[in-house]
Design an enzyme around this catalytic site. Structure first.
Site, PDB file in Angstrom:
ATOM      1  N   GLU A 115      33.905  91.915   7.819  1.00 48.33           N
ATOM      2  CA  GLU A 115      33.583  92.307   6.442  1.00 48.33           C
ATOM      3  C   GLU A 115      32.356  91.566   5.909  1.00 48.33           C
ATOM      4  OE1 GLU A 115      37.900  91.934   5.470  1.00 48.33           O
ATOM      5  OE2 GLU A 115      37.555  93.872   4.531  1.00 48.33           O
ATOM      6  N   GLU A 135      44.122  93.132  11.098  1.00 45.87           N
ATOM      7  CA  GLU A 135      44.955  93.254   9.897  1.00 45.87           C
ATOM      8  C   GLU A 135      46.217  94.086  10.121  1.00 45.87           C
ATOM      9  OE1 GLU A 135      41.703  93.234   9.885  1.00 45.87           O
ATOM     10  OE2 GLU A 135      40.922  92.202   8.122  1.00 45.87           O
TER      11      GLU A 135
END
Ligand code: COA
Length: 240
Positions: A115, A135
């Protein structure tokens, strides 16, 4: 800004270098790092001497191995977590920077690492890079902007492939997907990134800034509005 614990900030010849600096934990992103990045991003944004920003990771093994798992789910409550996230919106701050940001990516680039890389404008990777978003396996979703930034960089299908399957992607595939602009041998990573920075620094800072704004802001607009934005920026530049 000298009391940083988790990052190193250096400024040299118009380039601001931000190094994620927790090599013993593969530069995992913890609360302290979030707060320090929040601070340094404002500093590089507001410092007229900084023309280009380079993000890199300390140590041999990783750019960033994602969120610090030792802090996972340690927020006192979801309400407080949301409030702090709002007050220290690192991802929003990345987007507020109209100067070029270049990522030098090596080793593990996982979770928040992906990210952070996605918030950069140009991504150069070394041959040993490995991208992944673990995740799903932790029962959470990519929520530091990645669900929005990654599909704006690569195709929707590739983004979903990475974000939903958690499959790891190595250098060759990352290049094919256009997740990175370029792959170089590890020892050439920083020189390659600095060469790009030097090229950009030779141009007018205002022109570079407007070029970035035209693309990054324009992408979120209709074509018609985007063309208006382009014309406005071009006129502003001519008038300056
Ligand atoms: N948070 C906190 N510490 C981390 C970390 C993370 N995300 N990733 C690695 N570390 C630490 C390890 O605990 C280890 O510390 P130690 O030496 O004190 O035991 C050190 O970094 C080295 O990692 P290690 O796991 O021993 O290296 P490895 O080569 O065996 O495995 C990884 C490397 C990246 C595959 C593995 O560390 C890993 O899966 N990390 C977690 C990735 C993740 O799920 N991130 C969260 C994304 S949301």
């Amino acid at each position: 800004m000298s009391d940083f614990e988790t990052i190193i900030y250096e400024k040299k010849d118009g380039t601001g270098y931000v190094t994620l600096n927790r090599p013993e934990a593969l530069n995992a992103y913890n609360i302290r790092m979030r707060d320090e990045l929040y601070q340094v991003l404002a500093a590089v944004r507001d410092d007229p001497d900084v023309r280009v920003i380079i993000f890199k990771g300390a140590g041999d093994r990783a750019f960033c191995a994602g969120a610090d798992l030792t802090e996972f789910l340690t927020a006192p409550s979801p309400v407080i977590a949301r409030q702090v996230r709002w007050e220290r919106d690192v991802w929003g701050r990345f987007l507020s920077i109209d100067k070029p940001i270049i990522a030098a990516l090596h080793g593990y680039v996982l979770g928040d690492g992906v990210e952070i890389a996605a918030c950069c404008d140009i991504r150069v990777a070394s041959e040993n890079v490995q991208f992944g978003t673990p995740e799903m396996g932790l029962g959470i979703i990519t929520a530091a902007g990645g669900s929005q930034t990654v599909p704006r960089i690569i195709s929707r299908a590739h983004a979903l492939d990475i974000l939903i399957t958690g499959r790891w992607v190595k250098a060759d595939e990352a290049l094919r997907m256009k997740l990175v602009n370029k792959v170089v041998p590890r020892e050439e990573l920083l020189p390659a990134v600095e060469k790009i920075a030097d090229t950009i620094k030779a141009y007018s800072p205002l022109a570079v800034s407007y070029a970035k704004q035209a693309v990054t802001r324009g992408l979120d607009l209709s074509l018609e509005r985007g063309l208006e934005l382009e014309a406005n920026l071009s006129n502003l530049l001519s008038a300056s």
